[in-house]
Design an enzyme around this catalytic site. Structure first.
Site, PDB file in Angstrom:
ATOM      1  NE  ARG A 171      -3.599  -7.754  -0.597  1.00  0.00           N
ATOM      2  CZ  ARG A 171      -3.180  -8.831  -1.304  1.00  0.00           C
ATOM      3  NH1 ARG A 171      -3.456  -9.990  -1.434  1.00  0.00           N
ATOM      4  NH2 ARG A 171      -1.693  -8.528  -1.767  1.00  0.00           N
ATOM      5  NE  ARG A 175       3.806  -8.291  12.291  1.00  0.00           N
ATOM      6  CZ  ARG A 175       4.060  -7.619  11.379  1.00  0.00           C
ATOM      7  NH1 ARG A 175       4.616  -6.603  11.127  1.00  0.00           N
ATOM      8  NH2 ARG A 175       4.207  -8.500  10.337  1.00  0.00           N
ATOM      9  NE  ARG A 254      -9.069   0.855  -9.577  1.00  0.00           N
ATOM     10  CZ  ARG A 254      -9.291   2.134  -9.897  1.00  0.00           C
ATOM     11  NH1 ARG A 254     -10.500   2.128 -10.953  1.00  0.00           N
ATOM     12  NH2 ARG A 254      -8.683   3.067  -9.412  1.00  0.00           N
ATOM     13  NE  ARG A 285       2.180  -0.260  -4.859  1.00  0.00           N
ATOM     14  CZ  ARG A 285       1.626  -1.263  -4.478  1.00  0.00           C
ATOM     15  NH1 ARG A 285       1.784  -1.859  -3.072  1.00  0.00           N
ATOM     16  NH2 ARG A 285       1.129  -2.246  -5.401  1.00  0.00           N
ATOM     17  CD  GLU A 305       2.231   0.460  -8.084  1.00  0.00           C
ATOM     18  OE1 GLU A 305       3.229   0.332  -7.684  1.00  0.00           O
ATOM     19  OE2 GLU A 305       1.155  -0.200  -7.459  1.00  0.00           O
ATOM     20  CE1 TYR A 353      -4.165  -8.163  -4.385  1.00  0.00           C
ATOM     21  CE2 TYR A 353      -6.061  -7.390  -3.062  1.00  0.00           C
ATOM     22  CZ  TYR A 353      -4.824  -7.253  -3.448  1.00  0.00           C
ATOM     23  OH  TYR A 353      -3.991  -6.085  -3.192  1.00  0.00           O
ATOM     24  CG  ASP A 355      -0.426 -12.284  -1.895  1.00  0.00           C
ATOM     25  OD1 ASP A 355      -0.565 -11.296  -2.721  1.00  0.00           O
ATOM     26  OD2 ASP A 355      -0.781 -12.330  -0.737  1.00  0.00           O
TER      27      ASP A 355
HETATM   28  N1  UDP Z   1      -3.891  -0.199   2.145  1.00  0.00           N
HETATM   29  C1  UDP Z   1      -3.998   1.059   2.832  1.00  0.00           C
HETATM   30  N2  UDP Z   1      -2.933   1.860   2.944  1.00  0.00           N
HETATM   31  C2  UDP Z   1      -1.598   1.501   2.759  1.00  0.00           C
HETATM   32  C3  UDP Z   1      -1.538   0.157   1.932  1.00  0.00           C
HETATM   33  C4  UDP Z   1      -2.753  -0.656   1.669  1.00  0.00           C
HETATM   34  O1  UDP Z   1      -5.164   1.550   3.118  1.00  0.00           O
HETATM   35  O2  UDP Z   1      -0.641   2.362   2.728  1.00  0.00           O
HETATM   36  C5  UDP Z   1      -5.201  -1.182   1.887  1.00  0.00           C
HETATM   37  C6  UDP Z   1      -5.593  -0.850   0.460  1.00  0.00           C
HETATM   38  O3  UDP Z   1      -6.898  -0.948   0.784  1.00  0.00           O
HETATM   39  C7  UDP Z   1      -4.993  -2.065  -0.135  1.00  0.00           C
HETATM   40  C8  UDP Z   1      -4.863  -3.012   0.672  1.00  0.00           C
HETATM   41  O4  UDP Z   1      -4.529  -2.582   1.693  1.00  0.00           O
HETATM   42  O5  UDP Z   1      -5.846  -2.141  -1.456  1.00  0.00           O
HETATM   43  C9  UDP Z   1      -4.104  -4.102   0.178  1.00  0.00           C
HETATM   44  O6  UDP Z   1      -2.787  -3.528   0.160  1.00  0.00           O
HETATM   45  P1  UDP Z   1      -1.541  -4.426  -0.506  1.00  0.00           P
HETATM   46  O7  UDP Z   1      -0.335  -3.585  -0.344  1.00  0.00           O
HETATM   47  O8  UDP Z   1      -1.670  -5.736  -0.049  1.00  0.00           O
HETATM   48  O9  UDP Z   1      -1.731  -4.448  -2.121  1.00  0.00           O
HETATM   49  P2  UDP Z   1      -0.839  -4.849  -3.364  1.00  0.00           P
HETATM   50  O10 UDP Z   1       0.384  -4.717  -2.879  1.00  0.00           O
HETATM   51  O11 UDP Z   1      -1.672  -5.941  -3.697  1.00  0.00           O
HETATM   52  O12 UDP Z   1      -1.345  -3.880  -4.318  1.00  0.00           O
END
Ligand code: UDP
Length: 371
Positions: A171, A175, A254, A285, A305, A353, A355
Site C-alpha cells: 500500500r 520512491r 483489528r 501514531r 491511536e 482492506y 480505501d
Molecule cells: N507501515 C509501516 N510503518 C509505518 C506506516 C505503515 O510499517 O510507519 C506499514 C504497516 O504494515 C501498515 C501498512 O504499512 O499496516 C499500511 O499502512 P497505512 O498507513 O496504509 O495504514 P492505514 O492508514 O490504513 O492504517
C-alpha cells in the site's frame, strides 16, 4: 414503513447506494446502530476543529470519476499527507523515499540508496516474498525494515510480520525521489467541512433511523419503538460473519482505541500524522487534527491511536486478510450469495482492506447493476 431498500449502515457504501437509489426513484430506509451517521468516516467539529473520531481519513484517488463524484458533495482542500515516523530519538520522512534514505544512511543520490538496499538484499534469498517481512526486506532492505516497519506493523496487526500478507506493505509507495507524499494518487484532499457533512448531503431526503440494530429489525419486523418495517431488499454493510451469527466461526478484525486530548498549545507536533514505529511505544501514531483543515484555532486536539484485537462489543476497523480468514470469508460469501434479496458491501460486508475511493467505486458498480 414500506420501502424498496433497507440499508444497514450509514457509512460511505450505504450512503452512496442511498443517494443513487433515491436518484433512480427508489425508496430507502437507512438504519445505523450508532447514534450518528457516516460510519468510520464520521468527523465531529470540536470547538472549530474537525476531529476524525474513528481515525484519520485522507481522501485520495486516481479515479477521476470518483473524485468528481465526491466533489459534488463538498469542496476539498489541498491537503497532502506527509507523515513522519519517530523511532527512538530519530525522525524520518514517510513514505520510503530519498528523504528517508538520506537521513538513514547519510547519502544523497538515488544510486547510493539503491546500492545500499541492494547490498542488504543480497544477504537474503528472497525470490517471491511469502509474507510481509520478506516483502519489506526485498523492497527496502534491513535497516528501514527494522526501524520503520517491523515494530509498527506488529503493533498495528498484533501479529508477526512473517504471519502477515505481503500486500499490506505494498500500500505504501517506495520512491527514489525527494517526495514525501504518502499517496501516489492523482487527487487528494480533506473535505472542507468534514466527512459527516458529505454523508449528510448524500442522505438528504432519505429516512435515517439511528440507534437501530439490524438484528432487532430482522427478528421483530419493527424498529425499537414498534414501527413496522417492510422492505423488498436489504443492503447490509456490517460485518459479514455477524450477519450469520458467526455460525462458521469468527472472522478476525483489528480494532483501534483513541485517546483524544485537547491541549492548550498552538502546535503540538507540527504535522497531522506522526507514526511511532518502535515496538516499545504502546501507540502506533498520534494524529493532530487541526493540521488537516483548521490551522488557525489557538489550541489543538490530538489522538493517540492504540491497536487491539477485535472482540465482541468493539468496533471492527481492519479485516485481517490472511489465508485463514480468507478461507473462512469465502465460506461466508457462499452463504451470502444464497441469501435471497440481501446484498453485502463495504469494508466489513466484503471483508476487504478498502480505501474510501474503492468503497465508493464498489457502491457505484453495484448501483449500475441494480438500477
Ligand atoms: N507501515 C509501516 N510503518 C509505518 C506506516 C505503515 O510499517 O510507519 C506499514 C504497516 O504494515 C501498515 C501498512 O504499512 O499496516 C499500511 O499502512 P497505512 O498507513 O496504509 O495504514 P492505514 O492508514 O490504513 O492504517
Amino acid at each position: 414503513m414500506k420501502t424498496d431498500y433497507l440499508i444497514v449502515g450509514t457509512g460511505l457504501f450505504g450512503a452512496t447506494f442511498a443517494y443513487e437509489a433515491k436518484k433512480h426513484g427508489k425508496s430507502v430506509l437507512l438504519i445505523d446502530r450508532r447514534d450518528h451517521i457516516a460510519g468510520n468516516v464520521y468527523t465531529r467539529n470540536m470547538d472549530g476543529i474537525d476531529v476524525h473520531v474513528y481515525g484519520s481519513h485522507i481522501f485520495h484517488t486516481s479515479n477521476r470519476k470518483i473524485w468528481d463524484y465526491v466533489n459534488q458533495f463538498s469542496e476539498f482542500n489541498n491537503f497532502i499527507n506527509s507523515p513522519v515516523a519517530i523511532y527512538g530519538d530519530e525522525l524520518y520522512n514517510l513514505p520510503f523515499n530519498m528523504n528517508t534514505f538520506s537521513k538513514m544512511w547519510g547519502i544523497k543520490t538515488p544510486q547510493e540508496a539503491k546500492d545500499i538496499i541492494e547490498s542488504q538484499k543480497a544477504e537474503l534469498d528472497i525470490d517471491e516474498p511469502r509474507n510481509l517481512e520478506e516483502q519489506a526486506l526485498k523492497l527496502v532492505g534491513r535497516d528501514v525494515y527494522e526501524k520503520l516497519i517491523k515494530g509498527y506493523t506488529q503493533k498495528q496487526w498484533g501479529r508477526k510480520c512473517t504471519e502477515l500478507p505481503a500486500f499490506i506493505i505494498k500500500r505504501l509507495p517506495l520512491r527514489f525521489t525527494y517526495d514525501n507524499n504518502y499517496f501516489n494518487a492523482r487527487y487528494q484532499g480533506i473535505p472542507v467541512d468534514g466527512y459527516t457533512a458529505i454523508v449528510e448531503r448524500m442522505l438528504e431526503g432519505c429516512r435515517v433511523c439511528l440507534n437501530e440494530d439490524y438484528d432487532y429489525v430482522r427478528k421483530n419486523g419493527t424498529l425499537k419503538d414498534g414501527t413496522p418495517v417492510e422492505y423488498d431488499k436489504v443492503l447490509y454493510t456490517g460485518a459479514i460473519d455477524e450477519y450469520f451469527d458467526r455460525k462458521l466461526g469468527a472472522l478476525e478484525y483489528r480494532s483501534v482505541r483513541f485517546e483524544t486530548e485537547r491541549l492548550e498549545e498552538e502546535n503540538h507536533q507540527g504535522n497531522a500524522v506522526v507514526n511511532y514505529t518502535a515496538a516499545d511505544v504502546p501507540y502506533t501514531r498520534i494524529i493532530e487534527h487541526k493540521h488537516f483543515n483548521d490551522p488557525d484555532v489557538p489550541f489543538t486536539i490530538i489522538s493517540r491511536e492504540y491497536s487491539a484485537e477485535w472482540k465482541p462489543g468493539d468496533e471492527p476497523y481492519y479485516p485481517v486478510n490472511d489465508d485463514k480468514n480468507g478461507a473462512l470469508y469465502e465460506k461466508y460469501n457462499e452463504l451470502a450469495q444464497n441469501e435471497e434479496n440481501v446484498i453485502f458491501g463495504g469494508r466489513l460486508g466484503a471483508y476487504k482492506y478498502y480505501d474510501m475511493d474503492k468503497v465508493i467505486e464498489e457502491a457505484l458498480d453495484l448501483c449500475s447493476r441494480e438500477f
